[in-house]
Motif scaffolding. Structure first.
Motif, short mmCIF file in Angstrom:
data_model
loop_
_atom_site.label_atom_id
_atom_site.label_comp_id
_atom_site.label_asym_id
_atom_site.label_seq_id
_atom_site.Cartn_x
_atom_site.Cartn_y
_atom_site.Cartn_z
N SER A 100 14.53 110.57 71.94
CA SER A 100 15.11 111.80 72.49
C SER A 100 16.44 112.12 71.83
O SER A 100 16.76 113.29 71.59
CB SER A 100 15.31 111.66 73.99
OG SER A 100 14.12 111.22 74.58
N LYS A 103 15.64 113.57 68.59
CA LYS A 103 15.11 114.92 68.81
C LYS A 103 16.25 115.91 69.03
O LYS A 103 16.25 117.01 68.48
CB LYS A 103 14.19 114.89 70.04
CG LYS A 103 13.59 116.22 70.40
CD LYS A 103 12.59 116.08 71.52
CE LYS A 103 13.27 116.17 72.88
NZ LYS A 103 12.31 116.38 73.98
N THR A 168 18.32 119.34 74.44
CA THR A 168 17.38 119.93 73.49
C THR A 168 16.75 121.20 74.07
O THR A 168 16.68 122.23 73.39
CB THR A 168 16.26 118.92 73.14
OG1 THR A 168 16.84 117.67 72.88
CG2 THR A 168 15.47 119.38 71.94
N SER A 187 9.03 119.74 69.40
CA SER A 187 9.80 118.97 70.36
C SER A 187 8.92 118.33 71.43
O SER A 187 9.35 117.45 72.15
CB SER A 187 10.88 119.83 71.01
OG SER A 187 10.30 120.68 71.98
N VAL A 256 10.41 110.97 64.53
CA VAL A 256 10.87 112.16 65.26
C VAL A 256 11.05 113.34 64.32
O VAL A 256 10.68 114.47 64.63
CB VAL A 256 12.17 111.86 66.02
CG1 VAL A 256 12.75 113.11 66.61
CG2 VAL A 256 11.92 110.84 67.11
N GLY A 260 8.09 114.68 65.97
CA GLY A 260 8.67 114.80 67.31
C GLY A 260 8.54 113.48 68.05
O GLY A 260 8.02 112.51 67.51
#
Lengths: 336, 264
Positions: A100, A103, A168, A187, A256, A260
């Motif tokens: 995350s 991301k 995000t 995402s 990522v 993603g």
């Protein structure tokens, strides 16, 4: 080495290898347009076949399947490294918030660059993701100094993940751009839209990291015994820890940047592979995890593409269905 | 065999820069057994961890032979010193032989694969420590006493010159306590192994040790041969045992006197 063990290892590696090949070609064959296997062989051999089929093969199916193979392996390997590092069976790039974090930074970079009309390159994506991964990793490491409890560590990782995801989402919501759809799909985690350019970059980065990780297998095996014993046999713990953190972050970042965040592969695959091989020796686990991750992701991507075709599921939807039960199983086993 | 000494000079140990025991001056000839005794919390484990280079010294120096321990390279030290701590060894999916074989780490190549010679040493050591019969058993499934013997085998497998043991006999029943210590003595006689360990069992410390270190309080309480340590009322002092400790129970007091009285 005991003969039985040797047999087991050879069989396991053979099966994993066959699994990778089988699902790789299945992925190439199956899709909105079905391609028969002989056509693939002909296309790969450079013979003339139907123009559309050639385009689909070369521009969509082959790069995508190759990317899944590479990234799936990297994902499982990242999970294995993190589990070893924290001595925590449910650690992985996703639960610890590392995906995350990556991301978040990638989203920021993308929105900023797109907003200014600059093309986003693979290198920029990876770099952004790496910075994000390191930020999250830094937080997790800080937390791990304060809390020794393994479930609390995971909880703090999940919280970091939520914070990063929230940021995000915010960025994605405010980014008023035509590419927003792309960004949104990415995402949520998806292997679609891979190009050979992407594949080249990830192949270089991940194969180099893989070799570096494989060369660490000896100190890693001592590290698994516990700090005191690792130090006693001459392992430089600090240097080893730094390397594990950097390599697992590079792997997570690469995944990522291209596909993603993808959940559960990093936790589930190393466990399944460990049960399969019945060993924890890194020298075997590192390549086996990579192959296992490839098989698992190829299988899941196949389902993501086909279950609700022509609509594509996000890859995490599928990996969660197969991965989450494994995590539950691990936790129940731990309780015993 | 050259005379090889373990020496500490003004060694000060403790956690987080807080000194626990100061100015320790120890010297041990090669091939001798040093036992550390003292009440719970006296710092026995801290001293052992510091000697093993696992805990940074607050002050002072430890010498192994001519070399300063903290200046030795990790892989060199690994060939000279092995440890058996109370910290659990994690051995998921490893059988006893695998655990013993981890002691060969400092001698294997880049990928840690055991050579024929390594395999032979592993088998030999398992023979020596009488654990050949449990070689195929899962390390996680054997008893604590068996684990302790496997851990000793692991430490010996490292072919050290000196071995550091933290309460190695705690989980063992009397037969294995004696067996464990006799293995150490055998290693000392055959290979000149130097041993530093903490022991709870005073009567055992008395019969196996060449030197005894008593810890209590900020400084070394006493350091000497068993004869010196077990003379007079020192043991009672060390452990704060007085006539009234057990409500004057004669049998307990006789037991204490018995520890002191038996000749080596």
């Amino acid at each position: 080495m005991h003969k039985n063990k040797k047999c087991r290892y050879i069989t396991a590696f053979l099966l994993l290898g066959i699994g990778v090949l089988f699902f790789y070609f299945l992925n190439v064959c199956i899709g909105s347009v079905r391609i028969v296997f002989p056509d693939i062989v002909r296309a790969l051999a450079g013979q003339e076949i139907n123009e559309t089929v050639t385009r689909i093969l070369w521009d969509i199916r082959l790069p995508r399947a190759t990317a899944v193979l590479i990234l799936g392996g990297a994902l499982a390997l990242a999970g294995y490294l993190l589990q070893t590092f924290f001595n925590n069976p449910i650690a992985g790039p996703f639960v610890l918030g590392i995906s995350s974090g990556a991301k978040m930074v990638v989203a920021l970079v993308m929105v900023f660059l797109m907003g200014n009309g600059i093309r986003v390159t693979s290198a920029a994506m990876i770099l952004g993701a790496f910075i994000g991964a390191m930020i999250s990793m830094g937080f997790v490491l800080l937390m791990s100094r304060r809390i020794n409890n393994m479930s609390m560590l995971v909880v703090s990782g999940v919280m970091i993940g939520y914070i990063c995801s929230a940021i995000t989402e915010l960025v994605v919501t405010f980014a008023n751009d035509a590419d927003i759809v792309n960004l949104h799909n990415w995402s949520r985690g998806s292997f679609s839209g891979m190009t050979w350019e992407n594949v080249k970059v990830m192949a270089v980065v991940i194969s180099m990291t893989f070799i570096a990780v494989f060369l660490m297998s000896k100190p890693l095996s001592a590290y698994q015994l516990g700090d005191a014993y690792a130090r006693n046999v001459g392992v430089n713990l600090r240097f080893l820890r730094v390397r594990i953190v950097i390599f697992s972050s590079i792997l997570s970042a690469c995944i990522v940047a291209f596909a993603g965040p993808i959940s559960f592969v990093g936790i589930a695959v190393p466990h399944l592979v460990k049960r399969f091989l019945r060993t924890t020796e890194p020298i075997l686990m590192i390549p086996a995890c990579f192959l296992g991750g490839s098989v698992f992701c190829l299988f899941c991507d196949l389902l993501a593409k086909t279950i609700l075709a022509p609509t594509e599921l996000s890859i995490s939807t599928v990996t969660a269905i197969f991965g989450a039960p494994v995590v539950l199983w691990i936790m129940i086993k731990k309780q015993k | 065999m050259e005379n090889y000494y373990f020496i500490t000079k003004k060694m000060c140990v403790g956690y987080d820069n807080k000194p626990l025991i100061k100015e320790m001056e120890l010297a041990l000839p090669k091939g001798e057994i040093l036992s550390i005794i003292g009440p719970n919390g006296a710092g026995k484990s801290t001293v052992l961890k510091s000697i093993a280079g696992q805990l940074r010294l607050i002050d002072g120096t430890v010498y192994l032979g001519e070399t300063v321990l903290s200046e030795m390279k990790a892989d060199e030290l690994a060939k000279k010193m092995s440890v058996l701590f109370t910290e659990k060894l994690r051995a998921e999916l490893k059988n006893c032989r695998d655990v013993v074989a981890t002691g060969r780490y400092p001698y294997t190549g880049w990928f840690g694969i055991l050579s024929k010679e390594d395999e032979l040493i592993v088998d030999e050591v398992m023979e020596l420590t009488h654990i050949t019969d449990i070689r195929e058993k899962d390390f996680d499934k054997i008893s604590d006493g068996q684990k302790q013997r496997v851990m000793l085998a692991r430490a010996i497998c490292q072919e050290p010159e000196i071995v550091i043991l933290d309460e190695p006999t705690s989980y063992l029943d009397i037969k294995y306590k004696l067996e464990f210590l006799s293995i150490l003595q055998e290693m000392r006689e055959k290979k000149g192994l130097t041993v530093i360990m903490s022991l709870h069992e005073l009567e055992l410390a008395k019969i196996v040790s060449d030197k005894i270190l008593c810890l209590k309080g900020e400084y070394v309480e006493r350091y000497g041969t068993p004869e010196e340590i077990f003379a007079s009322n020192f043991i009672e002092q060390l452990f704060d045992i007085t006539e009234s400790s057990f409500g004057g129970n004669e049998k307990f007091l006789a037991y204490i006197r018995g520890i002191k009285a038996t000749k080596k």
